[in-house]
Design an enzyme around this catalytic site. Structure first.
Site, PDB file in Angstrom:
ATOM      1  N   SER A 161     -24.243 -79.060 -35.985  1.00 24.09           N
ATOM      2  CA  SER A 161     -24.851 -80.199 -35.305  1.00 24.09           C
ATOM      3  C   SER A 161     -26.354 -80.064 -35.429  1.00 24.09           C
ATOM      4  O   SER A 161     -26.867 -79.006 -35.795  1.00 24.09           O
ATOM      5  CB  SER A 161     -24.473 -80.234 -33.819  1.00 24.09           C
TER       6      SER A 161
ATOM      7  N   SER B 245     -19.961 -82.972 -36.987  1.00 21.01           N
ATOM      8  CA  SER B 245     -21.334 -82.631 -36.627  1.00 21.01           C
ATOM      9  C   SER B 245     -21.826 -83.565 -35.530  1.00 21.01           C
ATOM     10  O   SER B 245     -21.634 -84.777 -35.606  1.00 21.01           O
ATOM     11  CB  SER B 245     -22.245 -82.749 -37.854  1.00 21.01           C
ATOM     12  N   GLY B 246     -22.456 -83.001 -34.513  1.00 21.75           N
ATOM     13  CA  GLY B 246     -23.077 -83.810 -33.469  1.00 21.75           C
ATOM     14  C   GLY B 246     -24.549 -83.983 -33.768  1.00 21.75           C
ATOM     15  O   GLY B 246     -25.327 -83.044 -33.631  1.00 21.75           O
TER      16      GLY B 246
ATOM     17  N   ASN C 129     -28.490 -76.912 -36.959  1.00 21.20           N
ATOM     18  CA  ASN C 129     -27.247 -76.142 -37.052  1.00 21.20           C
ATOM     19  C   ASN C 129     -26.230 -76.975 -37.837  1.00 21.20           C
ATOM     20  O   ASN C 129     -25.097 -77.154 -37.425  1.00 21.20           O
ATOM     21  CB  ASN C 129     -26.731 -75.849 -35.641  1.00 21.20           C
TER      22      ASN C 129
ATOM     23  N   TYR D 244     -23.448 -75.675 -31.665  1.00 25.24           N
ATOM     24  CA  TYR D 244     -22.461 -74.591 -31.592  1.00 25.24           C
ATOM     25  C   TYR D 244     -22.944 -73.356 -32.343  1.00 25.24           C
ATOM     26  O   TYR D 244     -23.264 -73.425 -33.543  1.00 25.24           O
ATOM     27  CB  TYR D 244     -21.144 -75.076 -32.194  1.00 25.24           C
TER      28      TYR D 244
END
Length: 357
Positions: free
Chosen positions: A239, A277-278, A205, A133
């Site tokens: 992420s 968070s991914g 990120n 993102y």
């Protein structure tokens, strides 16, 4: 003038790198990028494209495994990878709202790249597209990324050095509340009497400044936040996507185990993999090239590293991921925010960082 990389600052990372210290040290791997930047229009985003094989006409499978440390994100195509242990085509990374456009573009590119396959068979395109993102620095709701940007990144893919920081899909990304984005590194390792290479590419990120560490030093405490924007929100909301590629012969099962080691690599930077968070990882092997399974015989013969001997590869993966994240941050430069406007997300002070080591 390009910024120095982490090793140029004297940071003593362990392990032997390849000549470029990049994912492109693995023979046959290409990386291309489309970078979109116009701060006055709220544009700070892009696409990173990885082509693991230089194949055309008929696709050649690449053995693959994936692992999600935390699933608050997207990486398309992984259900098939989990079942089949391989993939075909490219891997692309972009922003969260760009996944559809990038998937569309990558599929169109695959139809051209593998024209013989799609013209003569009931082929289907299932590229891997991942995201993080970038809505703090980019007007993510404006859908700036198009299928054509993806095709341009794929066509631009090359074997040489890889741009880091605000480049490609990493253009609008922030890590540990420093400007970050794309980072890469590689390691050579020996198993038996054979030397292999593994390369990592990250779109970083993630992370909170207070948690940030490099090689055991508490960077977050030594370089605290000075602007209120990076401090909000307090929890980890970014992420990280990690792509690992090696020329070592591995099965899909072994590659899933390699992908898991990316979690240790990013953990060395201090993140615990926050709930929002991914953290999604993909590992590929370019060894054992062969035809699509439907064109192979009833019995497949492949080589594979003995799992009892694989630990040097695991360590190389951890080291490459750890250094890739730092390279992404070291390459970052001060960038104005979009939402909220009026702030600066800082690049790390490389002179101060060098002095710490």
């Amino acid at each position: 003038m390009s910024k120095p990389r982490a090793r140029d600052l004297g940071l003593p990372f362990a392990g032997q790198t390849g000549p470029l210290n990049a994912i492109t040290d693995v023979a046959g791997v290409r990386v291309g990028m489309t970078t979109l930047r116009d701060p006055e229009c709220g544009i700070c985003t892009g696409v990173t494209a990885i082509r693991p094989r230089d194949d055309a006409g008929l696709p050649v499978p690449v053995w693959a495994g994936h692992y999600a440390l935390n699933g608050n994100g997207e990486m398309t195509g992984t259900h098939w990878i989990d079942d089949a242990g391989y993939m075909i085509g490219p891997i692309c990374i972009t922003n969260t709202h760009g996944v559809g456009a990038v998937h569309h573009g990558a599929s169109k590119w695959m139809l051209r790249q593998y024209a013989q396959f799609f013209d003569t068979e009931h082929g289907w395109a299932m590229p891997v597209v991942a995201e993080t993102y970038d809505g703090v620095l980019n007007d993510i709701n404006a859908f700036h990324v198009t299928p054509e940007h993806t095709i341009a990144a794929l066509e631009a893919a090359s074997f040489g050095p890889v741009a880091e920081g605000a480049a490609g899909g990493g253009t609008g990304m922030i890590a540990y509340q420093f400007k970050a984005g794309t980072g890469t590194a590689s390691r050579r390792f020996v198993i038996g009497d054979q030397t292999y290479t593994i390369g990592a590419l990250v779109q970083a990120n993630h992370g909170r400044r207070a948690d940030f560490q490099i090689l055991g030093r508490a960077i977050g405490a030594l370089m605290p936040l000075t602007d209120p924007l990076p401090a909000l929100p307090q929890k980890e909301m970014g992420s990280i996507i990690v792509v690992l590629i090696t020329d070592a012969p591995l099965s899909g099962l072994s590659l899933r185990q390699v992908a898991k080691r990316a979690a240790i690599g990013i953990g060395r930077g201090g993140t615990a993999g926050g709930n929002s968070s991914g953290d999604i990882f993909l590992a590929l092997s370019t060894a054992n090239p062969g035809p699509m399974p439907q064109h192979a015989g009833a019995v497949l013969t492949k080589t594979e590293i003995n799992g009892e001997m694989i630990d040097p590869l695991y360590m190389a993966a951890v080291q490459a991921v750890e250094e890739s994240v730092v390279n992404a941050i070291v390459a970052g430069e001060d960038t104005p925010s979009f939402k909220p406007a009026g702030h600066i997300v800082p690049g790390i002070d490389t002179a101060q960082l060098k002095a710490l080591f």
